[in-house]
Design a protein around this motif. Structure first.
Motif, PDB file in Angstrom:
ATOM      1  N   TRP A   1      -7.335   1.208 -22.004  1.00 15.21           N
ATOM      2  CA  TRP A   1      -5.889   1.556 -21.863  1.00 15.21           C
ATOM      3  C   TRP A   1      -5.430   2.314 -23.303  1.00 15.21           C
ATOM      4  O   TRP A   1      -5.244   2.908 -23.044  1.00 15.21           O
ATOM      5  CB  TRP A   1      -4.437   0.528 -21.575  1.00 15.21           C
ATOM      6  CG  TRP A   1      -3.368   0.571 -21.440  1.00 15.21           C
ATOM      7  CD1 TRP A   1      -2.515   0.378 -22.143  1.00 15.21           C
ATOM      8  CD2 TRP A   1      -3.240   1.838 -20.648  1.00 15.21           C
ATOM      9  NE1 TRP A   1      -0.803   1.219 -22.051  1.00 15.21           N
ATOM     10  CE2 TRP A   1      -1.657   2.040 -20.708  1.00 15.21           C
ATOM     11  CE3 TRP A   1      -3.430   2.369 -19.575  1.00 15.21           C
ATOM     12  CZ2 TRP A   1      -0.747   2.899 -20.095  1.00 15.21           C
ATOM     13  CZ3 TRP A   1      -2.556   3.113 -18.553  1.00 15.21           C
ATOM     14  CH2 TRP A   1      -1.304   3.650 -19.141  1.00 15.21           C
TER      15      TRP A   1
ATOM     16  N   VAL B   1      -7.200   4.640 -23.110  1.00 14.13           N
ATOM     17  CA  VAL B   1      -6.249   6.569 -22.074  1.00 14.13           C
ATOM     18  C   VAL B   1      -5.866   6.462 -23.573  1.00 14.13           C
ATOM     19  O   VAL B   1      -5.313   8.176 -22.571  1.00 14.13           O
ATOM     20  CB  VAL B   1      -5.860   5.741 -20.807  1.00 14.13           C
ATOM     21  CG1 VAL B   1      -4.315   6.044 -20.110  1.00 14.13           C
ATOM     22  CG2 VAL B   1      -6.565   5.538 -19.932  1.00 14.13           C
ATOM     23  N   GLN B   2      -4.387   5.636 -23.950  1.00 13.55           N
ATOM     24  CA  GLN B   2      -3.916   6.106 -24.735  1.00 13.55           C
ATOM     25  C   GLN B   2      -4.011   7.183 -25.823  1.00 13.55           C
ATOM     26  O   GLN B   2      -3.496   8.119 -26.900  1.00 13.55           O
ATOM     27  CB  GLN B   2      -2.952   5.192 -25.534  1.00 13.55           C
ATOM     28  CG  GLN B   2      -2.452   4.088 -24.665  1.00 13.55           C
ATOM     29  CD  GLN B   2      -2.086   3.289 -24.986  1.00 13.55           C
ATOM     30  OE1 GLN B   2      -2.633   1.641 -25.613  1.00 13.55           O
ATOM     31  NE2 GLN B   2      -0.636   2.630 -24.917  1.00 13.55           N
TER      32      GLN B   2
ATOM     33  N   VAL C   1      -3.141  15.378 -24.279  1.00  9.80           N
ATOM     34  CA  VAL C   1      -2.297  15.848 -23.235  1.00  9.80           C
ATOM     35  C   VAL C   1      -2.415  15.960 -21.892  1.00  9.80           C
ATOM     36  O   VAL C   1      -2.364  15.737 -20.913  1.00  9.80           O
ATOM     37  CB  VAL C   1      -0.970  16.369 -23.857  1.00  9.80           C
ATOM     38  CG1 VAL C   1       0.381  17.029 -22.943  1.00  9.80           C
ATOM     39  CG2 VAL C   1      -0.283  16.480 -25.230  1.00  9.80           C
TER      40      VAL C   1
ATOM     41  N   LEU D   1      -3.481  13.330 -20.617  1.00 10.26           N
ATOM     42  CA  LEU D   1      -2.449  12.147 -19.685  1.00 10.26           C
ATOM     43  C   LEU D   1      -1.910  12.326 -19.376  1.00 10.26           C
ATOM     44  O   LEU D   1      -1.061  11.320 -18.237  1.00 10.26           O
ATOM     45  CB  LEU D   1      -1.610  11.986 -21.269  1.00 10.26           C
ATOM     46  CG  LEU D   1      -2.594  11.026 -22.633  1.00 10.26           C
ATOM     47  CD1 LEU D   1      -1.775  11.255 -24.114  1.00 10.26           C
ATOM     48  CD2 LEU D   1      -2.492   9.767 -21.642  1.00 10.26           C
ATOM     49  N   GLU D   2      -1.199  13.951 -18.855  1.00  6.22           N
ATOM     50  CA  GLU D   2      -0.632  13.982 -17.466  1.00  6.22           C
ATOM     51  C   GLU D   2      -1.282  14.029 -16.412  1.00  6.22           C
ATOM     52  O   GLU D   2      -0.478  13.789 -15.259  1.00  6.22           O
ATOM     53  CB  GLU D   2      -0.102  15.897 -18.038  1.00  6.22           C
ATOM     54  CG  GLU D   2       0.257  16.006 -18.705  1.00  6.22           C
ATOM     55  CD  GLU D   2       0.035  17.638 -18.623  1.00  6.22           C
ATOM     56  OE1 GLU D   2      -0.562  17.955 -18.343  1.00  6.22           O
ATOM     57  OE2 GLU D   2       1.225  17.889 -19.683  1.00  6.22           O
TER      58      GLU D   2
ATOM     59  N   VAL E   1      -3.203  10.794 -15.560  1.00  5.60           N
ATOM     60  CA  VAL E   1      -2.459   9.358 -15.632  1.00  5.60           C
ATOM     61  C   VAL E   1      -1.930   9.654 -14.958  1.00  5.60           C
ATOM     62  O   VAL E   1      -1.234   8.244 -13.708  1.00  5.60           O
ATOM     63  CB  VAL E   1      -3.282   9.226 -17.087  1.00  5.60           C
ATOM     64  CG1 VAL E   1      -2.653   7.304 -16.819  1.00  5.60           C
ATOM     65  CG2 VAL E   1      -4.547   8.756 -17.753  1.00  5.60           C
ATOM     66  N   ASP E   2      -0.904  10.259 -15.669  1.00  2.00           N
ATOM     67  CA  ASP E   2       0.818  10.464 -15.639  1.00  2.00           C
ATOM     68  C   ASP E   2       0.516  10.269 -13.405  1.00  2.00           C
ATOM     69  O   ASP E   2       1.640   9.399 -12.867  1.00  2.00           O
ATOM     70  CB  ASP E   2       1.737  10.696 -16.484  1.00  2.00           C
ATOM     71  CG  ASP E   2       3.104  11.172 -15.938  1.00  2.00           C
ATOM     72  OD1 ASP E   2       3.651  10.183 -16.227  1.00  2.00           O
ATOM     73  OD2 ASP E   2       3.676  11.956 -15.375  1.00  2.00           O
TER      74      ASP E   2
ATOM     75  N   GLU F   1      -8.828   5.935 -14.233  1.00  2.00           N
ATOM     76  CA  GLU F   1      -9.074   6.157 -15.331  1.00  2.00           C
ATOM     77  C   GLU F   1     -10.004   6.224 -16.128  1.00  2.00           C
ATOM     78  O   GLU F   1     -10.663   6.574 -17.250  1.00  2.00           O
ATOM     79  CB  GLU F   1      -8.367   4.350 -16.411  1.00  2.00           C
ATOM     80  CG  GLU F   1      -6.519   4.818 -15.892  1.00  2.00           C
ATOM     81  CD  GLU F   1      -6.372   2.986 -15.952  1.00  2.00           C
ATOM     82  OE1 GLU F   1      -5.043   2.867 -16.651  1.00  2.00           O
ATOM     83  OE2 GLU F   1      -6.598   2.455 -17.175  1.00  2.00           O
TER      84      GLU F   1
END
Length: 737
Positions: A4, A7-8, A12, A15-16, A18-19, A109
């Motif tokens: 995790w 992932v963070q 960006v 991350l989009e 993942v979102d 992920e």
């Protein structure tokens, strides 16, 4: 570093992604607050074992309750309580679904992290994430909504037409019932004129409604051909790619919504046409548009319904053995496997009415395969409504089992050029849809399957599954391996990286893939335009080696998964690096700097090489004999690195491993993976298993004096550290891998 946290730290754009899949599958807040616990559980196994999934679901709720009690922020605590209630409602009756969702999220992920490490998406990844997809979906939503609204308005128009006709019918029959003697009166003449005007208006309204119906039917036809069918084909292609480790498969619920709304519109138009048929039984006339147009329109609507319902019968979950959840489409004889079929048209009238029968190798031409099988267990079930999800109509076969058909003469069929793992088979599903006088035979089939009889055939079977689904989207091309297509390296390397992100938690970076490209295709500036044959990938041995490229790579995957997983996930295993590159990297480093790489001469072996400074000042490289699964089963690899010793010329053993390349102190890199558990051996003296290497002792020249005997002090020191039962001897230099 935890998954995790990795992932963070993504950019960006990643991350989009993942979102996107967390919004539709699992609350990201839970992933955040329970990150460590979630990553420590075996969700892959739980997704195929109901008892284990039930326990994990209960534990998840308990962990969430504890987090709520510890949370100081009022708003965050409120949100966690709300999510706790939602999870109970959604997954209480189906914990398997929850385990599957979390397993898929973790896998996605890992794949995104692997993609980010390469810094460039491969061709398959790009095709699965077309930037125009979102706009297509928005357009589809709007178009379906407009059609639905138009059909609803036609309902109102038909009702208005019915009221008009009832009024006309009443006045016409009233006029007919009057005394014939009154027919020439002024009142009757006015009434006839009024009735004629009403009939003209009725005719106009009928033509208007039929014209609107024609337009809506054309719009539905265009929607199905230009958008709905391509979206379904796109989903099926994405399912193939997801089966071999690609992006998480989403969008089926959205497809179901489009299919259902379109079906509802078509059935409503069919009812409207039936209503118009009832109206002409009461009132008709020469040139009646309903009489002229209705038969053709009915046939067109039935045709559209037929094709919509037929195409809505899909395999939601491809056949898979619970023992190998990440390797679908491989079935072992007499081992249970699961599969799931879904009807994308959700209509209450057909709930609990569809009985699905599954058949193996239905209508397979004679001589196509060497072996034939039949389903040993119950192969018929009724489709059920999934209350825990979106209410879809589906059926899951959880206990199917295959058995090979025996022949009277003892043979297994015609001998052919294909190996067992190149034979492709198919699982078919049949049902009958009945509604509003329509009877539609439904049929769909799985993607091609590989049937094995021994676990040793699993690597070859998985190679076939990967190769097929990478290169073709024809679901019934069972003769594919009679003349298999070639794969470009850019395609193949992407899929290989997915294997490591899926099975080992960390994908391959560009340098590692380049080394694999050199291994398979020879050293080149770029491999992207190179074509790889099926035989070269899986069947031919690597030059000078008794195994193929895929067998070598698959054995490494198994070694990582069973013995090296934490170290691999942390990124401490360089793994795929040539001996030349290895020496170039270590040459200028501090003595004692080492790196880890996979053996090129052993199946499933890992070795380490460290650099020393020779007496002449030049760099000297030492490589230890590869550790394979048999040796790593006795001693964890991190402990081997910690305790490794070298004995040379009778000198007291020392550990030559100081810094993990490029300059990470050994204990800093591997300390958290050391086995710190203390064994209680009282009243015995504790013993330690120490891996050592022995440098060959050079034969002294004749003129030299004999080696002095070992002093009692040195003997006691060695005896204290080394036991003949505990020493693992591994010849090091001059070993070369």
């Amino acid at each position: 570093m935890s998954q995790w946290k990795q992932v963070q730290q993504l950019e960006v754009k990643f991350l989009e992604q993942v979102d996107y899949f967390y919004d539709d599958n699992f609350p990201m807040e839970i992933r955040q607050v329970l990150a460590a616990w979630i990553e420590s559980q075996d969700w892959d196994t739980a997704s195929n074992h109901e008892s284990m999934a039930t326990v994990l679901f209960s534990n998840l709720l308990t962990q969430l309750e504890r987090q709520c009690l510890q949370e100081q922020n009022f708003l965050q605590r409120h949100n966690l309580k709300r999510i706790h209630q939602q999870l109970q409602v959604k997954y209480k009756t189906n914990p398997l679904h929850m385990a599957s969702v979390i397993s898929n999220c973790l896998r996605e992920e890992r794949r995104i992290i692997a993609t980010a490490s390469v810094q460039e998406q491969g061709p398959l990844e790009k095709s699965m994430q077309n930037s125009a997809a979102f706009e297509r979906q928005k357009n589809m939503d709007n178009r379906v909504a407009v059609i639905r609204s138009s059909v609803q308005m036609m309902d109102q128009a038909v009702k208005y037409l019915e009221d008009m006709q009832d009024d006309f019918d009443f006045r016409f029959k009233t006029l007919q019932s009057r005394d014939p003697a009154e027919r020439n009166t002024m009142y009757v003449k006015q009434e006839v004129t009024t009735l004629q005007e009403m009939l003209n208006q009725l005719d106009f309204k009928r033509k208007e409604i039929l014209s609107k119906m024609v337009d809506v039917i054309k719009e539905i036809d265009a929607l199905m051909n230009a958008q709905l069918s391509p979206e379904l084909m796109d989903w099926k292609r994405r399912q193939q790619i997801a089966c071999i480790g690609g992006p998480l498969l989403t969008g089926l619920d959205q497809l179901q919504n489009w299919f259902t709304l379109t079906a509802q519109s078509l059935f409503q138009i069919k009812r409207q046409l039936d209503k118009l048929g009832e109206l002409i039984l009461k009132v008709t006339y020469d040139g009646d548009p309903i009489t002229q147009q209705k038969p053709q329109m009915e046939e067109q609507v039935k045709y559209l319904i037929y094709h919509l319902i037929k195409s809505s019968f899909v395999v939601e979950k491809q056949p898979c053995m619970p023992t190998h959840p990440q390797k679908p489409l491989i079935i072992k004889t007499q081992v249970q496997f699961t599969t799931k079929v879904r009807l994308l048209v959700k209509l209450p009238e057909v709930d609990y009415q569809l009985k699905v029968k599954t058949t193996f190798d239905k209508d397979l031409p004679p001589g196509r395969v060497n072996r034939q099988f039949f389903i040993l267990t119950n192969n018929t079930k009724v489709m059920d409504v999934e209350e825990s999800s979106n209410g879809c109509l589906s059926v899951e076969f959880r206990h199917l089992q295959l058995k090979e058909r025996k022949y009277i003469n003892g043979t297994k069929g015609n001998e052919g050029p294909l190996t067992v793992t190149e034979e492709l088979h198919s699982l078919s599903f049949e049902a009958q849809f009945c509604m509003q006088g329509l009877n539609i035979d439904l049929e769909t089939c799985s993607l091609p399957l590989v049937v094995i009889s021994n676990v040793s055939q699993l690597p070859g079977g998985w190679a076939s599954v990967m190769w097929y689904n990478l290169l073709t989207d024809e679901p019934k091309n069972l003769a594919f391996f009679s003349s298999p297509l070639r794969a470009s390296w850019s395609q193949l390397s992407e899929v290989l990286s997915w294997q490591f992100s899926t099975f080992a938690g960390r994908g391959l970076n560009r340098e590692q893939l380049n080394m694999l490209g050199d291994k398979l295709l020879g050293q080149q500036a770029s491999h992207n335009d190179c074509q790889v044959s099926w035989s070269r990938f899986c069947k031919e041995n690597i030059p000078g080696k008794p195994f193929s490229f895929w067998m070598w790579l698959d054995s490494i995957l198994e070694l990582i998964k069973k013995h090296l997983l934490p170290i691999w996930i942390d990124g401490y295993i360089m793994g795929f690096v040539s001996k030349e590159t290895e020496r170039a990297l270590l040459k200028e480093k501090e003595p004692g700097t080492f790196l880890l790489r996979f053996s090129e001469s052993h199946l499933g072996g890992i070795t380490f090489t460290w650099v020393e400074q020779a007496e002449n000042g030049e760099a000297k490289f030492n490589s230890v004999e590869p550790y394979t699964k048999s040796r790593l089963s006795a001693l964890p690899f991190a402990d081997i690195i910690r305790d490794y010793k070298v004995i040379a010329d009778g000198i007291v053993p020392e550990n030559p491993l100081k810094f993990l390349y490029p300059d990470i102190p050994k204990d800093e890199a591997f300390g958290k993976h050391y086995n710190s558990q203390q064994r209680k051996a009282f009243p015995y003296i504790p013993s330690v298993l120490i891996p050592i290497s022995t440098f060959p002792i050079a034969t002294p020249p004749p003129s030299s004096s004999p080696e002095p005997p070992m002093t009692p002090g040195m003997f006691d020191m060695l005896n204290q550290h080394l036991s003949p039962f505990d020493i693992e001897t591994a010849m090091s230099s001059p070993y070369s891998d």
